[in-house]
Design a protein around this motif. Structure first.
Motif, PDB file in Angstrom:
ATOM      1  N   ARG A  22       0.829  -1.213   0.000  1.00  0.00           N
ATOM      2  CA  ARG A  22       0.000   0.000   0.000  1.00  0.00           C
ATOM      3  C   ARG A  22       0.859   1.256   0.000  1.00  0.00           C
ATOM      4  O   ARG A  22       0.544   2.244  -0.680  1.00  0.00           O
ATOM      5  N   LEU A  23       1.945   1.232   0.743  1.00  0.00           N
ATOM      6  CA  LEU A  23       2.851   2.383   0.766  1.00  0.00           C
ATOM      7  C   LEU A  23       3.548   2.570  -0.584  1.00  0.00           C
ATOM      8  O   LEU A  23       3.720   3.699  -1.048  1.00  0.00           O
ATOM      9  N   LEU A  24       3.939   1.474  -1.226  1.00  0.00           N
ATOM     10  CA  LEU A  24       4.564   1.583  -2.543  1.00  0.00           C
ATOM     11  C   LEU A  24       3.580   2.138  -3.573  1.00  0.00           C
ATOM     12  O   LEU A  24       3.948   2.991  -4.393  1.00  0.00           O
ATOM     13  N   GLU A  25       2.347   1.682  -3.539  1.00  0.00           N
ATOM     14  CA  GLU A  25       1.335   2.197  -4.463  1.00  0.00           C
ATOM     15  C   GLU A  25       1.063   3.672  -4.181  1.00  0.00           C
ATOM     16  O   GLU A  25       0.932   4.475  -5.110  1.00  0.00           O
ATOM     17  N   ALA A  26       1.002   4.029  -2.902  1.00  0.00           N
ATOM     18  CA  ALA A  26       0.797   5.434  -2.538  1.00  0.00           C
ATOM     19  C   ALA A  26       1.985   6.275  -2.973  1.00  0.00           C
ATOM     20  O   ALA A  26       1.826   7.408  -3.454  1.00  0.00           O
ATOM     21  N   GLY A  27       3.198   5.745  -2.813  1.00  0.00           N
ATOM     22  CA  GLY A  27       4.381   6.472  -3.251  1.00  0.00           C
ATOM     23  C   GLY A  27       4.367   6.715  -4.739  1.00  0.00           C
ATOM     24  O   GLY A  27       4.715   7.809  -5.205  1.00  0.00           O
ATOM     25  N   LEU A  28       3.963   5.714  -5.510  1.00  0.00           N
ATOM     26  CA  LEU A  28       3.854   5.871  -6.960  1.00  0.00           C
ATOM     27  C   LEU A  28       2.854   6.960  -7.304  1.00  0.00           C
ATOM     28  O   LEU A  28       3.124   7.837  -8.133  1.00  0.00           O
ATOM     29  N   GLU A  29       1.701   6.934  -6.662  1.00  0.00           N
ATOM     30  CA  GLU A  29       0.642   7.905  -6.943  1.00  0.00           C
ATOM     31  C   GLU A  29       1.067   9.329  -6.593  1.00  0.00           C
ATOM     32  O   GLU A  29       0.949  10.250  -7.402  1.00  0.00           O
ATOM     33  N   VAL A  30       1.592   9.511  -5.397  1.00  0.00           N
ATOM     34  CA  VAL A  30       1.934  10.859  -4.918  1.00  0.00           C
ATOM     35  C   VAL A  30       3.167  11.397  -5.639  1.00  0.00           C
ATOM     36  O   VAL A  30       3.210  12.575  -6.026  1.00  0.00           O
ATOM     37  N   ALA A  39       5.979  14.760  -2.565  1.00  0.00           N
ATOM     38  CA  ALA A  39       6.006  13.364  -2.122  1.00  0.00           C
ATOM     39  C   ALA A  39       6.625  13.263  -0.735  1.00  0.00           C
ATOM     40  O   ALA A  39       7.684  12.657  -0.536  1.00  0.00           O
ATOM     41  N   THR A  40       5.969  13.863   0.240  1.00  0.00           N
ATOM     42  CA  THR A  40       6.441  13.806   1.618  1.00  0.00           C
ATOM     43  C   THR A  40       5.969  12.518   2.286  1.00  0.00           C
ATOM     44  O   THR A  40       5.032  11.863   1.817  1.00  0.00           O
ATOM     45  N   MET A  41       6.604  12.181   3.372  1.00  0.00           N
ATOM     46  CA  MET A  41       6.178  11.004   4.115  1.00  0.00           C
ATOM     47  C   MET A  41       4.734  11.154   4.579  1.00  0.00           C
ATOM     48  O   MET A  41       3.940  10.202   4.505  1.00  0.00           O
ATOM     49  N   THR A  42       4.377  12.367   5.003  1.00  0.00           N
ATOM     50  CA  THR A  42       3.014  12.612   5.474  1.00  0.00           C
ATOM     51  C   THR A  42       2.001  12.397   4.360  1.00  0.00           C
ATOM     52  O   THR A  42       0.963  11.757   4.556  1.00  0.00           O
ATOM     53  N   ALA A  43       2.306  12.921   3.157  1.00  0.00           N
ATOM     54  CA  ALA A  43       1.383  12.780   2.034  1.00  0.00           C
ATOM     55  C   ALA A  43       1.259  11.319   1.608  1.00  0.00           C
ATOM     56  O   ALA A  43       0.162  10.853   1.286  1.00  0.00           O
ATOM     57  N   ILE A  44       2.366  10.598   1.606  1.00  0.00           N
ATOM     58  CA  ILE A  44       2.342   9.189   1.207  1.00  0.00           C
ATOM     59  C   ILE A  44       1.561   8.354   2.217  1.00  0.00           C
ATOM     60  O   ILE A  44       0.744   7.512   1.839  1.00  0.00           O
ATOM     61  N   CYS A  45       1.784   8.601   3.499  1.00  0.00           N
ATOM     62  CA  CYS A  45       1.045   7.869   4.532  1.00  0.00           C
ATOM     63  C   CYS A  45      -0.448   8.172   4.448  1.00  0.00           C
ATOM     64  O   CYS A  45      -1.288   7.273   4.618  1.00  0.00           O
ATOM     65  N   ALA A  46      -0.787   9.426   4.185  1.00  0.00           N
ATOM     66  CA  ALA A  46      -2.197   9.792   4.057  1.00  0.00           C
ATOM     67  C   ALA A  46      -2.838   9.076   2.878  1.00  0.00           C
ATOM     68  O   ALA A  46      -3.967   8.581   2.966  1.00  0.00           O
ATOM     69  N   GLN A  47      -2.122   9.008   1.759  1.00  0.00           N
ATOM     70  CA  GLN A  47      -2.630   8.315   0.576  1.00  0.00           C
ATOM     71  C   GLN A  47      -2.832   6.822   0.857  1.00  0.00           C
ATOM     72  O   GLN A  47      -3.813   6.222   0.408  1.00  0.00           O
ATOM     73  N   ALA A  48      -1.892   6.242   1.616  1.00  0.00           N
ATOM     74  CA  ALA A  48      -1.969   4.811   1.939  1.00  0.00           C
ATOM     75  C   ALA A  48      -2.923   4.529   3.093  1.00  0.00           C
ATOM     76  O   ALA A  48      -3.231   3.363   3.362  1.00  0.00           O
ATOM     77  N   ARG A  62      11.854   8.605   3.452  1.00  0.00           N
ATOM     78  CA  ARG A  62      11.072   8.879   2.251  1.00  0.00           C
ATOM     79  C   ARG A  62      11.848   8.466   1.002  1.00  0.00           C
ATOM     80  O   ARG A  62      11.312   7.836   0.092  1.00  0.00           O
ATOM     81  N   ASP A  63      13.126   8.819   0.952  1.00  0.00           N
ATOM     82  CA  ASP A  63      13.917   8.509  -0.234  1.00  0.00           C
ATOM     83  C   ASP A  63      14.100   7.009  -0.412  1.00  0.00           C
ATOM     84  O   ASP A  63      14.209   6.521  -1.538  1.00  0.00           O
ATOM     85  N   ASP A  64      14.136   6.276   0.699  1.00  0.00           N
ATOM     86  CA  ASP A  64      14.211   4.818   0.625  1.00  0.00           C
ATOM     87  C   ASP A  64      12.958   4.278  -0.059  1.00  0.00           C
ATOM     88  O   ASP A  64      13.037   3.395  -0.932  1.00  0.00           O
ATOM     89  N   LEU A  65      11.797   4.802   0.288  1.00  0.00           N
ATOM     90  CA  LEU A  65      10.558   4.372  -0.367  1.00  0.00           C
ATOM     91  C   LEU A  65      10.557   4.758  -1.837  1.00  0.00           C
ATOM     92  O   LEU A  65      10.202   3.939  -2.697  1.00  0.00           O
ATOM     93  N   LEU A  66      10.943   5.986  -2.159  1.00  0.00           N
ATOM     94  CA  LEU A  66      10.934   6.429  -3.550  1.00  0.00           C
ATOM     95  C   LEU A  66      11.884   5.589  -4.393  1.00  0.00           C
ATOM     96  O   LEU A  66      11.581   5.258  -5.544  1.00  0.00           O
ATOM     97  N   ARG A  67      13.031   5.240  -3.828  1.00  0.00           N
ATOM     98  CA  ARG A  67      13.968   4.373  -4.541  1.00  0.00           C
ATOM     99  C   ARG A  67      13.327   3.015  -4.799  1.00  0.00           C
ATOM    100  O   ARG A  67      13.477   2.443  -5.885  1.00  0.00           O
ATOM    101  N   SER A  68      12.579   2.509  -3.835  1.00  0.00           N
ATOM    102  CA  SER A  68      11.904   1.227  -4.000  1.00  0.00           C
ATOM    103  C   SER A  68      10.813   1.306  -5.058  1.00  0.00           C
ATOM    104  O   SER A  68      10.593   0.341  -5.812  1.00  0.00           O
ATOM    105  N   VAL A  69      10.141   2.450  -5.150  1.00  0.00           N
ATOM    106  CA  VAL A  69       9.127   2.645  -6.186  1.00  0.00           C
ATOM    107  C   VAL A  69       9.786   2.610  -7.570  1.00  0.00           C
ATOM    108  O   VAL A  69       9.311   1.928  -8.489  1.00  0.00           O
ATOM    109  N   VAL A  70      10.879   3.340  -7.720  1.00  0.00           N
ATOM    110  CA  VAL A  70      11.591   3.371  -9.001  1.00  0.00           C
ATOM    111  C   VAL A  70      12.123   1.981  -9.351  1.00  0.00           C
ATOM    112  O   VAL A  70      12.023   1.530 -10.505  1.00  0.00           O
ATOM    113  N   ASP A  71      12.663   1.279  -8.361  1.00  0.00           N
ATOM    114  CA  ASP A  71      13.184  -0.075  -8.610  1.00  0.00           C
ATOM    115  C   ASP A  71      12.070  -1.023  -9.038  1.00  0.00           C
ATOM    116  O   ASP A  71      12.288  -1.896  -9.888  1.00  0.00           O
ATOM    117  N   ALA A  72      10.884  -0.866  -8.457  1.00  0.00           N
ATOM    118  CA  ALA A  72       9.761  -1.733  -8.823  1.00  0.00           C
ATOM    119  C   ALA A  72       9.372  -1.518 -10.285  1.00  0.00           C
ATOM    120  O   ALA A  72       9.076  -2.484 -11.009  1.00  0.00           O
TER     121      ALA A  72
END
Length: 204
Positions: A22-30, A39-48, A62-72
């Motif tokens: 859910r966090l990865l999908e929210a990260g992609l969306e935001v 794409a702040t942690m707060t905005a991503i958590c709210a989306q998820a 946050r950057d760890d999540l964004l890197r994971s989104v790009v890697d996916a």
């Protein structure tokens, strides 16, 4: 015991995996919609619809999540392109076209993936080197697959990797121009041009 306890039919490990997804999908969306600044942690958590406590369950920052989104997205492109390349085809050009179509479709069928992988990732300082290395990996993959397709007729190293990087860089720029509505072409026309480029330049 806590990792095996079940709630609503899901184990603790299953619930943790669901929250990560859910966090990865929210990260992609935001990230795609709001860019790096939004794409702040707060905005991503709210989306998820998850608290920051659960964010740190899966990601260190946050950057760890964004890197994971790009890697996916990169992993999806690689898998789709290789599966298409190795699917039955009448000839080598058809194999190449299938692979490039799969590559382009991942980035254009869901524009969020294109924006995150090709545009927004370059706006995050901590991701720029990671993005460049990803491009180099795809260039090496192009070179390796050209050797598989053309055998002794493929370009030798380092010419094959140079050509691979030129090919991937050019294809990426075409997709970026399409995503930004800077060129009036279709994804199919991008595939056509990239196929001609690959077939013309990756072997002797």
């Amino acid at each position: 015991m806590s990792t095996t306890r079940r709630y609503a039919g899901m184990s603790a490990d299953d619930r943790a995996a669901d929250r990560r997804a859910r966090l990865l999908e929210a990260g992609l969306e935001v990230f795609a919609a709001s860019g790096a600044n939004g794409a702040t942690m707060t905005a991503i958590c709210a989306q998820a619809k998850l608290t920051e406590r659960y964010f740190y369950e899966s990601f260190t920052s946050r950057d760890d999540l964004l890197r994971s989104v790009v890697d996916a997205v990169s992993d999806e492109i690689r898998t789709a392109a290789l599966d298409a390349l190795h699917s039955p085809a009448d000839n080598v050009e058809a194999q190449v076209r299938h692979a490039i179509t799969a590559f382009v479709n991942v980035l254009t069928d869901d524009r969020r993936k294109g924006r995150v992988a090709m545009i927004e990732s370059s706006a995050v300082e901590s991701l720029r080197a990671h993005r460049r290395e990803s491009m180099r990996e795809f260039a090496r993959l192009v070179a390796a697959e050209a050797h598989e397709l053309y055998g002794d007729h493929a370009l030798p190293e380092p010419e094959s990797e140079i050509t691979g990087l030129l090919f991937i860089g050019g294809l990426a720029e075409l997709v970026v121009a399409w995503l930004n509505d800077e060129i009036d072409v279709t994804p199919s026309q991008i595939v056509d041009a990239a196929t001609r480029q690959f077939v013309a330049t990756t072997h002797r």
